[in-house]
Design an enzyme around this catalytic site. Structure first.
Site, PDB file in Angstrom:
ATOM      1  N   HIS A  14      -7.286  -6.664   0.320  1.00 40.07           N
ATOM      2  CA  HIS A  14      -6.184  -5.720   0.177  1.00 40.07           C
ATOM      3  C   HIS A  14      -5.060  -5.941   1.186  1.00 40.07           C
ATOM      4  CE1 HIS A  14      -4.313  -1.968  -1.017  1.00 40.07           C
ATOM      5  NE2 HIS A  14      -4.319  -1.541   0.234  1.00 40.07           N
ATOM      6  N   TRP A  25      -8.943   8.518  -1.153  1.00 36.98           N
ATOM      7  CA  TRP A  25      -7.899   9.192  -1.932  1.00 36.98           C
ATOM      8  C   TRP A  25      -8.298  10.647  -2.194  1.00 36.98           C
ATOM      9  CZ3 TRP A  25      -3.680   7.532  -5.397  1.00 36.98           C
ATOM     10  CH2 TRP A  25      -3.164   6.268  -5.058  1.00 36.98           C
ATOM     11  N   ASP A  33       0.841  -1.191   0.000  1.00 36.30           N
ATOM     12  CA  ASP A  33       0.000   0.000   0.000  1.00 36.30           C
ATOM     13  C   ASP A  33       0.881   1.247   0.000  1.00 36.30           C
ATOM     14  OD1 ASP A  33      -3.011   0.842   0.433  1.00 36.30           O
ATOM     15  OD2 ASP A  33      -1.896   1.985   1.929  1.00 36.30           O
TER      16      ASP A  33
END
Length: 294
Positions: A270, A149, A103
């Site tokens: 993730h 984001w 990440d």
């Protein structure tokens, strides 16, 4: 979770970096992602320490590391955060080393490899494509799915104020969204993540990280592409099965950024180091054995 690891605090230019070390052999730097700390590696680091000198750090401002508290996000550019990690490794006597990043940590990792090519023997990217490639593909699905984001990139101090209302709820919702099976996260790790996320200065560092990603980091990536700079070290990329199309895969994308790339999708969500530690280890150990020797 890091039994046998020694804790250090390393002063860098503008930050204090918490680092945890164990093992012997070729040096290996582990860089975690958002919204985590070095604890993200607790299922992987002890195994890798059987074959490597492992250094797991908290990124600038994350976890037990400290960074500047200011409105300007330049102090959290990946270029600056990469310099932190070079300084840490030099403190331990390592001029060349391998890097595994997940990440946000992978974004620091590839910037480190681009800016300091002589320092990185091999690089592993977990779940990441370069930042400029993310923005080039941004669309409605991206905005809805990875909304943080956009939210975190808003000017100081809008997102800081919004998250301060109920940080535990936001963190829990984030981690549930990131995992296929939320139960894969240990109670001990969750406790560490919550304690860190409750601190305003840590949340501020995270916002700065994403603000930099939307501004100066993007500019650095574009400048590299224009100049034809690529990663000179061998690269391994792993990503979440089903996240990318079969045509526009991270492997294809990274081949525009590095001369020597291999990789594939693995099951799960993730948070690969915690959800799929065995699959990650099965991939990275032979890769490091080939390329990360002293």
């Amino acid at each position: 979770m890091f039994e046998g690891f020694e804790r250090h605090e390393i002063q860098t230019d503008g930050a204090t970096i918490a680092a945890f070390t164990a093992g012997s052999g070729p040096p290996l730097l582990l860089l975690h992602g958002y919204p985590q700390t070095h604890v993200a590696w607790h299922r992987i680091a002890p195994v890798l320490a059987r074959e490597h000198t492992v250094v797991a750090t908290d990124l600038r401002g994350y976890g037990d590391s400290r960074g500047p508290q200011q409105a300007d996000a330049s102090a959290y550019s990946k270029r600056t955060m990469a310099r932190d990690q070079v300084a840490v490794m030099k403190q331990f006597g390592f001029e060349r080393f391998a890097v595994i990043g997940h990440d946000r940590g992978a974004r620091v990792g590839y910037r480190l490899a681009l800016d300091h090519p002589g320092a990185v023997r091999a690089f592993v990217s977990l779940t990441v494509i370069p930042t400029s490639e993310v923005w080039a593909r941004a669309c409605k699905d991206f905005a809805l799915g990875a909304y943080h984001w956009l939210l975190f990139a808003q000017p100081y101090d809008l997102p800081e104020r919004l998250l301060s209302g109920d940080p535990d709820f936001f963190l829990n919702r984030t981690l549930r969204k990131m995992t296929t099976e939320f139960g894969c996260l240990s109670d001990e790790a969750l406790s560490v993540y919550r304690e860190a996320f409750r601190r305003p200065e840590v949340r501020h560092a995270m916002m700065q990280d994403y603000r930099a990603g939307a501004t100066i980091d993007h500019e650095h990536d574009l400048a590299d592409r224009a100049a034809g700079r690529i990663l000179e070290c061998p690269v391994l990329v792993l990503w979440e099965h089903g996240r990318f199309s079969e045509i526009d895969t991270p492997l294809r994308i990274w081949r525009n950024w590095a001369a020597d790339v291999e990789g594939w999708a693995i099951p799960g969500g993730h948070l690969q180091p915690e959800e799929q530690p065995e699959a990650v280890l099965d991939a990275v150990r032979p890769f490091l054995s080939r390329y990360a020797t002293a």
